[in-house]
Enzyme design. Structure first.
Site, PDB file in Angstrom:
ATOM      1  N   GLU A   1      -4.664   4.542   6.066  1.00 42.22           N
ATOM      2  CA  GLU A   1      -4.432   4.201   4.660  1.00 42.22           C
ATOM      3  C   GLU A   1      -4.868   5.337   3.719  1.00 42.22           C
ATOM      4  O   GLU A   1      -4.112   5.721   2.827  1.00 42.22           O
ATOM      5  CB  GLU A   1      -5.161   2.894   4.324  1.00 42.22           C
ATOM      6  CG  GLU A   1      -4.785   2.364   2.969  1.00 42.22           C
ATOM      7  CD  GLU A   1      -5.425   1.024   2.655  1.00 42.22           C
ATOM      8  OE1 GLU A   1      -4.992   0.011   3.229  1.00 42.22           O
ATOM      9  OE2 GLU A   1      -6.354   1.000   1.828  1.00 42.22           O
TER      10      GLU A   1
ATOM     11  N   ARG B   1       0.838  -1.213   0.000  1.00 41.13           N
ATOM     12  CA  ARG B   1       0.000   0.000   0.000  1.00 41.13           C
ATOM     13  C   ARG B   1       0.875   1.266   0.000  1.00 41.13           C
ATOM     14  O   ARG B   1       0.608   2.238   0.699  1.00 41.13           O
ATOM     15  CB  ARG B   1      -0.924   0.029   1.223  1.00 41.13           C
ATOM     16  CG  ARG B   1      -1.818  -1.158   1.366  1.00 41.13           C
ATOM     17  CD  ARG B   1      -2.864  -1.270   0.261  1.00 41.13           C
ATOM     18  NE  ARG B   1      -3.732  -2.401   0.513  1.00 41.13           N
ATOM     19  CZ  ARG B   1      -3.493  -3.638   0.063  1.00 41.13           C
ATOM     20  NH1 ARG B   1      -2.435  -3.891  -0.706  1.00 41.13           N
ATOM     21  NH2 ARG B   1      -4.311  -4.620   0.361  1.00 41.13           N
TER      22      ARG B   1
ATOM     23  N   SER C   1     -10.737   0.058   3.882  1.00 40.60           N
ATOM     24  CA  SER C   1      -9.922  -0.131   5.094  1.00 40.60           C
ATOM     25  C   SER C   1      -9.338   1.214   5.511  1.00 40.60           C
ATOM     26  O   SER C   1      -8.686   1.876   4.691  1.00 40.60           O
ATOM     27  CB  SER C   1      -8.775  -1.088   4.819  1.00 40.60           C
ATOM     28  OG  SER C   1      -9.277  -2.288   4.310  1.00 40.60           O
TER      29      SER C   1
HETATM   30  P1  FAD Z   1      -8.606   9.341  -4.791  1.00 40.23           P
HETATM   31  O1  FAD Z   1      -9.193   9.165  -3.454  1.00 40.23           O
HETATM   32  O2  FAD Z   1      -9.263  10.282  -5.738  1.00 40.23           O
HETATM   33  O3  FAD Z   1      -7.077   9.762  -4.626  1.00 40.23           O
HETATM   34  C1  FAD Z   1      -6.255   9.064  -3.740  1.00 40.23           C
HETATM   35  C2  FAD Z   1      -4.874   9.747  -3.721  1.00 40.23           C
HETATM   36  O4  FAD Z   1      -4.248   9.636  -4.976  1.00 40.23           O
HETATM   37  C3  FAD Z   1      -4.959  11.266  -3.435  1.00 40.23           C
HETATM   38  O5  FAD Z   1      -3.778  11.610  -2.750  1.00 40.23           O
HETATM   39  C4  FAD Z   1      -4.920  11.875  -4.828  1.00 40.23           C
HETATM   40  O6  FAD Z   1      -4.390  13.186  -4.827  1.00 40.23           O
HETATM   41  C5  FAD Z   1      -3.989  10.923  -5.553  1.00 40.23           C
HETATM   42  N1  FAD Z   1      -4.284  10.772  -6.982  1.00 40.23           N
HETATM   43  C6  FAD Z   1      -5.473  10.392  -7.533  1.00 40.23           C
HETATM   44  N2  FAD Z   1      -5.329  10.318  -8.863  1.00 40.23           N
HETATM   45  C7  FAD Z   1      -4.050  10.665  -9.155  1.00 40.23           C
HETATM   46  C8  FAD Z   1      -3.305  10.800 -10.348  1.00 40.23           C
HETATM   47  N3  FAD Z   1      -3.838  10.547 -11.539  1.00 40.23           N
HETATM   48  N4  FAD Z   1      -2.011  11.206 -10.266  1.00 40.23           N
HETATM   49  C9  FAD Z   1      -1.449  11.475  -9.061  1.00 40.23           C
HETATM   50  N5  FAD Z   1      -2.111  11.378  -7.895  1.00 40.23           N
HETATM   51  C10 FAD Z   1      -3.390  10.973  -7.946  1.00 40.23           C
HETATM   52  N6  FAD Z   1      -7.837  -0.219  -1.830  1.00 40.23           N
HETATM   53  C11 FAD Z   1      -7.105  -1.349  -2.010  1.00 40.23           C
HETATM   54  O7  FAD Z   1      -5.886  -1.264  -2.195  1.00 40.23           O
HETATM   55  N7  FAD Z   1      -7.680  -2.568  -1.973  1.00 40.23           N
HETATM   56  C12 FAD Z   1      -9.007  -2.739  -1.791  1.00 40.23           C
HETATM   57  O8  FAD Z   1      -9.483  -3.863  -1.786  1.00 40.23           O
HETATM   58  C13 FAD Z   1      -9.803  -1.571  -1.581  1.00 40.23           C
HETATM   59  N8  FAD Z   1     -11.120  -1.672  -1.322  1.00 40.23           N
HETATM   60  C14 FAD Z   1     -11.860  -0.549  -1.117  1.00 40.23           C
HETATM   61  C15 FAD Z   1     -13.222  -0.695  -0.854  1.00 40.23           C
HETATM   62  C16 FAD Z   1     -14.012   0.431  -0.649  1.00 40.23           C
HETATM   63  C17 FAD Z   1     -15.492   0.244  -0.368  1.00 40.23           C
HETATM   64  C18 FAD Z   1     -13.438   1.720  -0.734  1.00 40.23           C
HETATM   65  C19 FAD Z   1     -14.309   2.934  -0.562  1.00 40.23           C
HETATM   66  C20 FAD Z   1     -12.086   1.870  -0.972  1.00 40.23           C
HETATM   67  C21 FAD Z   1     -11.275   0.729  -1.163  1.00 40.23           C
HETATM   68  N9  FAD Z   1      -9.913   0.833  -1.413  1.00 40.23           N
HETATM   69  C22 FAD Z   1      -9.162  -0.296  -1.625  1.00 40.23           C
HETATM   70  C23 FAD Z   1      -9.247   2.151  -1.485  1.00 40.23           C
HETATM   71  C24 FAD Z   1      -9.404   2.854  -2.876  1.00 40.23           C
HETATM   72  O9  FAD Z   1     -10.402   2.247  -3.637  1.00 40.23           O
HETATM   73  C25 FAD Z   1      -8.108   2.823  -3.674  1.00 40.23           C
HETATM   74  O10 FAD Z   1      -7.049   3.401  -2.960  1.00 40.23           O
HETATM   75  C26 FAD Z   1      -8.239   3.542  -5.029  1.00 40.23           C
HETATM   76  O11 FAD Z   1      -7.105   3.294  -5.826  1.00 40.23           O
HETATM   77  C27 FAD Z   1      -8.430   5.060  -4.879  1.00 40.23           C
HETATM   78  O12 FAD Z   1      -8.765   5.586  -6.144  1.00 40.23           O
HETATM   79  P2  FAD Z   1      -9.437   7.026  -6.287  1.00 40.23           P
HETATM   80  O13 FAD Z   1      -9.397   7.380  -7.737  1.00 40.23           O
HETATM   81  O14 FAD Z   1     -10.753   7.041  -5.642  1.00 40.23           O
HETATM   82  O15 FAD Z   1      -8.396   7.909  -5.477  1.00 40.23           O
HETATM   83  P1  NAP Z   2      -9.453 -10.913   5.441  1.00 42.25           P
HETATM   84  O1  NAP Z   2      -9.442 -11.949   4.372  1.00 42.25           O
HETATM   85  O2  NAP Z   2     -10.443 -10.997   6.531  1.00 42.25           O
HETATM   86  O3  NAP Z   2      -7.974 -10.829   6.068  1.00 42.25           O
HETATM   87  C1  NAP Z   2      -7.638  -9.808   7.016  1.00 42.25           C
HETATM   88  C2  NAP Z   2      -6.278  -9.261   6.699  1.00 42.25           C
HETATM   89  O4  NAP Z   2      -5.331 -10.296   6.798  1.00 42.25           O
HETATM   90  C3  NAP Z   2      -6.223  -8.763   5.272  1.00 42.25           C
HETATM   91  O5  NAP Z   2      -6.187  -7.377   5.282  1.00 42.25           O
HETATM   92  C4  NAP Z   2      -5.017  -9.427   4.645  1.00 42.25           C
HETATM   93  O6  NAP Z   2      -3.982  -8.553   4.265  1.00 42.25           O
HETATM   94  C5  NAP Z   2      -4.446 -10.305   5.711  1.00 42.25           C
HETATM   95  N1  NAP Z   2      -4.323 -11.654   5.112  1.00 42.25           N
HETATM   96  C6  NAP Z   2      -5.279 -12.593   5.025  1.00 42.25           C
HETATM   97  N2  NAP Z   2      -4.775 -13.708   4.438  1.00 42.25           N
HETATM   98  C7  NAP Z   2      -3.493 -13.439   4.154  1.00 42.25           C
HETATM   99  C8  NAP Z   2      -2.432 -14.197   3.575  1.00 42.25           C
HETATM  100  N3  NAP Z   2      -2.608 -15.446   3.173  1.00 42.25           N
HETATM  101  N4  NAP Z   2      -1.236 -13.626   3.449  1.00 42.25           N
HETATM  102  C9  NAP Z   2      -1.031 -12.371   3.854  1.00 42.25           C
HETATM  103  N5  NAP Z   2      -1.984 -11.603   4.424  1.00 42.25           N
HETATM  104  C10 NAP Z   2      -3.189 -12.129   4.567  1.00 42.25           C
HETATM  105  O7  NAP Z   2      -9.585  -9.472   4.748  1.00 42.25           O
HETATM  106  P2  NAP Z   2     -10.869  -8.722   4.223  1.00 42.25           P
HETATM  107  O8  NAP Z   2     -11.068  -7.532   5.072  1.00 42.25           O
HETATM  108  O9  NAP Z   2     -11.978  -9.679   3.969  1.00 42.25           O
HETATM  109  O10 NAP Z   2     -10.344  -8.195   2.802  1.00 42.25           O
HETATM  110  C11 NAP Z   2     -10.126  -9.106   1.759  1.00 42.25           C
HETATM  111  C12 NAP Z   2      -9.107  -8.525   0.800  1.00 42.25           C
HETATM  112  O11 NAP Z   2      -9.613  -7.323   0.240  1.00 42.25           O
HETATM  113  C13 NAP Z   2      -7.775  -8.175   1.458  1.00 42.25           C
HETATM  114  O12 NAP Z   2      -6.764  -8.471   0.553  1.00 42.25           O
HETATM  115  C14 NAP Z   2      -7.866  -6.701   1.695  1.00 42.25           C
HETATM  116  O13 NAP Z   2      -6.611  -6.055   1.611  1.00 42.25           O
HETATM  117  C15 NAP Z   2      -8.743  -6.248   0.530  1.00 42.25           C
HETATM  118  N6  NAP Z   2      -9.522  -5.052   0.913  1.00 42.25           N
HETATM  119  C16 NAP Z   2      -8.856  -3.874   1.010  1.00 42.25           C
HETATM  120  C17 NAP Z   2      -9.529  -2.720   1.331  1.00 42.25           C
HETATM  121  C18 NAP Z   2      -8.810  -1.392   1.362  1.00 42.25           C
HETATM  122  O14 NAP Z   2      -9.470  -0.361   1.443  1.00 42.25           O
HETATM  123  N7  NAP Z   2      -7.513  -1.370   1.307  1.00 42.25           N
HETATM  124  C19 NAP Z   2     -10.884  -2.764   1.607  1.00 42.25           C
HETATM  125  C20 NAP Z   2     -11.513  -4.000   1.540  1.00 42.25           C
HETATM  126  C21 NAP Z   2     -10.821  -5.138   1.186  1.00 42.25           C
HETATM  127  P3  NAP Z   2      -3.954  -7.802   2.835  1.00 42.25           P
HETATM  128  O15 NAP Z   2      -4.736  -6.571   3.067  1.00 42.25           O
HETATM  129  O16 NAP Z   2      -2.514  -7.532   2.622  1.00 42.25           O
HETATM  130  O17 NAP Z   2      -4.545  -8.703   1.787  1.00 42.25           O
END
Ligand code: FAD
Ligand code: NAP
Length: 338
Positions: A334, A164, A238
């Protein structure tokens, strides 16, 4: 160039916070982006680059010019020995991109289905889910450097992608605007489905050898079941990164909480599930003002309606302090908090 003034960002951030952008415009190509940057520079205004606002917490109105990236190009290149290149503009919706790739038999992104946001923001935190990360596919990023005005290509290594994390979150990368991302996808349909909840879902449906489309459908189904939909309750996914701790820190945590989930990393450190820590500390379902911690997902902070970014930031700081006191582990937010 069309600029709106005192423009509400309520529908441009998934928390649904009702803040104003002092000035707001959209850029669909490099020329428009350069014009927008020059407009802000000539007025000495700060610039905020916005995608879909799904990883951004606005605690106040945004001063200066907000530029929403609207670059929509999508190119599928012919396969070569190592896979097939796909080039997506920064404004392409991520989930739509995943769907388009599957339709064109370009595989790998299915584990990253239903992540909200834009393709341009995907490298910023190296989005990841269900055992895959953007870094598994990203070969290059086309950027505009705001300090020099140069447009150039950064290769995979130059993007410094981590858990991340990336160059773009660092001081050296903050002035880089992502214009497009270059991916290398597989042309053979061999999905990765070892991630526990995905494997379980496939198993309980009696599926042994899923194709990528099936993995896509299961990822979507798990996410719809487990995660609150921002259209119904404001959130940014998250709220905290899973902390990565040393072997000694893990030992100390396990001596008091042997059941704590943890995952070994390549460098000898261990990833701890932040959601587990927050739930264990008693925050799951907690409500204060108009915000709170989701009742089923302790890692997700929510806006129950009418809440503010300031309330979320205060709640997040209280959770961080409590986790530090109880477990001696620092939680890092995050999303960006502005
Ligand atoms: P924004 O919120 O618009 O921007 C985020 C940051 O990036 C800001 O600092 C902005 O200035 C910068 N930015 C945006 N676009 C650019 C660009 N073109 N150039 C330079 N900087 C830029 N994330 C995960 O990693 N895994 C997940 O599973 C995941 N699940 C999610 C589930 C939900 C319900 C939600 C709401 C979020 C989740 N996220 C997850 C977080 C999010 O979706 C990601 O981080 C996504 O990439 C953000 O995209 P955005 O366009 O909305 O970014
Ligand atoms: P989960 O499966 O309940 O697991 C909880 C956490 O444990 C996860 O965040 C995951 O890390 C870690 N994990 C589980 N199994 C793993 C493995 N085999 N090796 C290393 N790390 C492990 O998680 P969940 O909340 O249901 O989410 C499922 C997936 O969607 C995850 O990958 C999570 O990152 C992603 N997610 C991300 C966001 C976001 O906003 N960033 C929101 C929703 C879901 P990792 O996060 O590194 O996978």
């Amino acid at each position: 160039m069309q600029v709106s003034h005192n423009y509400s960002l309520k529908t441009h951030n998934t928390f649904g916070f009702d803040v104003l952008a002092e000035h707001f415009t959209r850029s669909a190509n490099v020329a428009e982006l350069q014009r927008a940057l020059a407009w802000a520079k000539s007025r000495q205004l700060p610039v905020f680059i916005l995608g879909a606002g799904s990883n951004s917490v606005f605690t106040a109105d945004v001063a200066g010019l907000v530029i929403q990236m609207d670059f929509r190009q999508l190119e599928f290149l012919a396969p070569n020995r190592t896979g097939a290149a796909v080039i997506a503009g920064a404004g392409v919706d991520w989930h739509w991109l995943v769907q388009q790739c599957l339709q064109k038999q370009r595989y790998g992104l299915e584990n990253l289905a239903l992540i909200p946001g834009s393709a341009g923001a995907a490298p910023i935190q190296n989005i990841g889910a269900y055992g895959r990360e953007l870094s598994d596919f990203l070969t290059a990023v086309e950027i505009l450097d705001r300090t020099t005005g140069d447009v150039r290509l950064l290769n995979h290594e130059q993007c410094l992608l981590g858990y991340r994390d990336s160059l773009f979150k660092s001081d050296q990368g903050r002035d880089l605007i992502v214009l497009a991302i270059h991916l290398n996808l597989a042309v053979q349909d061999k999905p990765l489905c070892h991630y526990a909840s995905l494997a379980q879902s496939l198993d309980s449906a009696g599926i042994d050898n899923p194709d990528s489309q099936t993995v896509f459908e299961h990822v979507c189904a798990i996410r719809r079941q487990k995660l609150p939909d921002p259209a119904e309750i404001g959130n940014a996914g998250s709220f905290f990164k899973n902390p990565v701790v040393s072997a000694d820190q893990l030992k100390s945590l396990l001596s008091n909480h042997p059941e704590a989930p943890h995952y070994p990393q390549n460098d000898g450190c261990h990833k701890i599930a932040a959601g587990w820590l927050i739930e264990k500390a008693g925050w799951k379902g907690y409500r204060r003002d108009r915000v709170g911690v989701h009742a089923d997902q302790a890692l997700v902070l929510v806006n129950h309606g009418g809440g503010s970014g300031q309330q979320i930031a205060t709640l997040a700081a209280d959770i961080q302090r409590d986790i530090e006191q109880k477990f001696h582990i620092a939680l890092e937010a995050e999303p960006g908090i502005y």
